[in-house]
Design an enzyme around this catalytic site. Structure first.
Site, PDB file in Angstrom:
ATOM      1  N   SER A   1       0.853  -1.204   0.000  1.00 20.57           N
ATOM      2  CA  SER A   1       0.000   0.000   0.000  1.00 20.57           C
ATOM      3  C   SER A   1       0.885   1.249   0.000  1.00 20.57           C
ATOM      4  CB  SER A   1      -0.907  -0.006   1.236  1.00 20.57           C
ATOM      5  OG  SER A   1      -0.128   0.240   2.394  1.00 20.57           O
TER       6      SER A   1
ATOM      7  N   ASP B   1      -1.244  -1.652  -3.954  1.00 20.12           N
ATOM      8  CA  ASP B   1      -2.615  -1.670  -3.428  1.00 20.12           C
ATOM      9  C   ASP B   1      -3.116  -0.232  -3.245  1.00 20.12           C
ATOM     10  OD1 ASP B   1      -4.898  -2.846  -2.294  1.00 20.12           O
ATOM     11  OD2 ASP B   1      -4.049  -2.826  -0.263  1.00 20.12           O
TER      12      ASP B   1
ATOM     13  N   HIS C   1     -13.316  -2.345   4.395  1.00 14.87           N
ATOM     14  CA  HIS C   1     -11.981  -2.530   4.973  1.00 14.87           C
ATOM     15  C   HIS C   1     -12.044  -2.523   6.501  1.00 14.87           C
ATOM     16  CE1 HIS C   1     -10.852  -1.055   0.895  1.00 14.87           C
ATOM     17  NE2 HIS C   1      -9.952  -2.022   1.039  1.00 14.87           N
TER      18      HIS C   1
ATOM     19  N   LYS D   1     -16.983  -5.061   9.621  1.00 14.15           N
ATOM     20  CA  LYS D   1     -17.526  -5.078   8.256  1.00 14.15           C
ATOM     21  C   LYS D   1     -19.045  -5.120   8.176  1.00 14.15           C
ATOM     22  CE  LYS D   1     -13.481  -7.503   6.544  1.00 14.15           C
ATOM     23  NZ  LYS D   1     -12.749  -6.302   6.107  1.00 14.15           N
TER      24      LYS D   1
ATOM     25  N   HIS E   1     -12.034  -6.667  -2.300  1.00 11.19           N
ATOM     26  CA  HIS E   1     -11.317  -5.993  -1.214  1.00 11.19           C
ATOM     27  C   HIS E   1     -12.072  -6.248   0.091  1.00 11.19           C
ATOM     28  CE1 HIS E   1      -8.358  -3.284  -3.302  1.00 11.19           C
ATOM     29  NE2 HIS E   1      -8.970  -3.898  -4.310  1.00 11.19           N
ATOM     30  N   GLY E   2     -11.417  -5.906   1.191  1.00 11.93           N
ATOM     31  CA  GLY E   2     -12.088  -6.025   2.493  1.00 11.93           C
ATOM     32  C   GLY E   2     -12.516  -7.446   2.791  1.00 11.93           C
TER      33      GLY E   2
ATOM     34  N   ASN F   1      -8.381  -9.912  -1.262  1.00 13.16           N
ATOM     35  CA  ASN F   1      -7.447  -9.086  -0.476  1.00 13.16           C
ATOM     36  C   ASN F   1      -7.630  -9.280   1.023  1.00 13.16           C
ATOM     37  OD1 ASN F   1      -6.948  -8.040  -2.995  1.00 13.16           O
ATOM     38  ND2 ASN F   1      -7.233  -5.906  -2.406  1.00 13.16           N
TER      39      ASN F   1
ATOM     40  N   ARG G   1      -3.017  -8.356  10.808  1.00  8.86           N
ATOM     41  CA  ARG G   1      -2.777  -7.413  11.905  1.00  8.86           C
ATOM     42  C   ARG G   1      -3.330  -7.973  13.212  1.00  8.86           C
ATOM     43  NH1 ARG G   1      -3.746  -1.427   9.221  1.00  8.86           N
ATOM     44  NH2 ARG G   1      -2.720  -1.920   7.279  1.00  8.86           N
TER      45      ARG G   1
ATOM     46  N   ARG H   1      12.647 -10.146  19.312  1.00 10.15           N
ATOM     47  CA  ARG H   1      12.755 -11.330  18.459  1.00 10.15           C
ATOM     48  C   ARG H   1      11.902 -12.514  18.910  1.00 10.15           C
ATOM     49  NH1 ARG H   1      19.177 -10.736  18.076  1.00 10.15           N
ATOM     50  NH2 ARG H   1      18.716 -10.553  20.292  1.00 10.15           N
TER      51      ARG H   1
END
Ligand code: G3H
Ligand code: 13P
Ligand code: ZN
Length: 316
Positions: free
Chosen positions: A48, A81, A179, A183, A210-211, A253, A259, A280
């Site tokens: 993006s 994107d 997105h 939703k 998308h979304g 997508n 996330r 780490r």
């Protein structure tokens, strides 16, 4: 191996959908490549405008080139994107991207056509394909927030006219998703009726959803149990990916779900090890968990196990 988005679409159309996953850093790239190798699935890496700014666009390119060397069996395309016109030209010029998305969906139809056509002309001159968008998804897209009331589904007749007038190679259609992690309010479902009508007008033409994150409720529950506050979230039913693919949705997508995996891993890690400050150990857990997540989504997209046949059809 980096291939063109068109090659991936040709192999997938009507049979399965290619997962298009956003990356911003090396950990996401490692998890994505591992998951796709585990699945033997082709995929699209999406970058993006925000990702290009996060560290530096050159850093992402270098990460992807390195991953291509580390995972020589991977077959994937690199895609911009939600680009604006200027970013599309920058990516076309760079020679690194397989395809770009010009997102002028917030503009009126005629302006969207004019902008998209300019980008198509520039991209095709370099053998790069173009995704465009018609209709408007709700939610947050880059720095633009579309209120639910302003979101609108793609009109099938307009979609046909838009594709003919612009010469774009695939079309992001608004079929009820948005997105982010919020939703739907009531019963969730894609608008298969709209999809069917678009497919009837544009047979053989690849569509993009998308979304498409599923916003797994067990993931959200774990995040909230570890101190998060994500309320009333809801995503797409993963069992609707394949029926959508059979109706021409060739690229699906997924970003938000990754996330959520990141947030769950890191919240739980630091909750359970409050004295820890090395990034780490949780980073390693994230890579493993993200790889597992990607493999599970490829299963639902139908892309699992497609690499050998794709390789044959590419003559590689
Ligand atoms: O549709 C937007 C993608 O999820 C990318 O999000 O603009 O925050 O990188 P981003
Ligand atoms: P999600 O927010 O559902 O993951 O959608 C991502 C997307 O559409 C990227 O373009
Ligand atoms: Zn999107």
């Amino acid at each position: 191996m980096i291939v063109t988005t068109a090659q991936l679409f040709k192999h997938a159309y009507g049979k399965y959908a290619v997962g298009a996953y956003n990356i911003n850093n090396a950990e996401q790239a490692m998890g994505l490549f591992r998951g796709c190798i585990q699945s033997q699935a082709p995929f699209i890496i999406q970058i993006s405008k925000g990702a290009r700014k996060y560290t530096d666009k050159k850093m992402l390119e270098a990460i992807i080139r390195a991953a291509d060397e580390i995972f020589p069996d991977a077959i994937f395309a690199v895609h911009l994107d939600h680009g604006d016109e200027e970013t599309c030209y920058d990516c076309i010029k760079s020679g690194f991207y397989s395809s770009v998305m010009i997102d002028a969906s917030h503009d009126p139809f005629e302006k969207n056509v004019a902008i998209t056509k300019r980008v198509v002309d520039a991209a095709h001159a370099k053998g790069i394909s173009v995704e465009a968008e018609l209709g408007m998804l709700g939610g947050v897209e880059e720095d633009i927030k579309v209120e639910e009331g302003n979101a609108c589904l793609t009109d099938p007749a307009e979609a046909e006219a838009f594709v003919k007038q612009t010469g774009c190679d695939c079309l992001a259609a608004a079929i009820g998703t948005s997105h982010g992690a919020f939703k739907f309010k009531g019963k969730q479902s894609l608008h298969f009726d709209v999809l069917q009508k678009i497919k009837a007008r544009l047979p053989g033409f690849p569509l993009v959803m998308h979304g498409s994150s599923s916003v797994p409720q067990e993931e959200v529950a774990r995040i909230n149990a570890a101190g998060g506050q994500i309320k009333n979230s809801m995503g797409v039913d993963i069992n609707e990916y394949l029926p959508a693919a059979k109706l021409g949705v060739t690229k699906i997508n997924i970003d938000t779900d990754g996330r959520l995996v990141w947030t769950r891993v890191h919240r739980e890690f630091f909750r359970d090890k409050p004295a820890e400050f090395d990034f780490r150990p949780p980073g390693k857990i994230f890579i493993d968990e993200y790889a597992k997540f990607i493999a599970s989504r490829n299963d639902k997209l139908g892309s699992t196990g497609q690499i050998p046949d794709l390789r044959k059809s590419l003559g590689k």
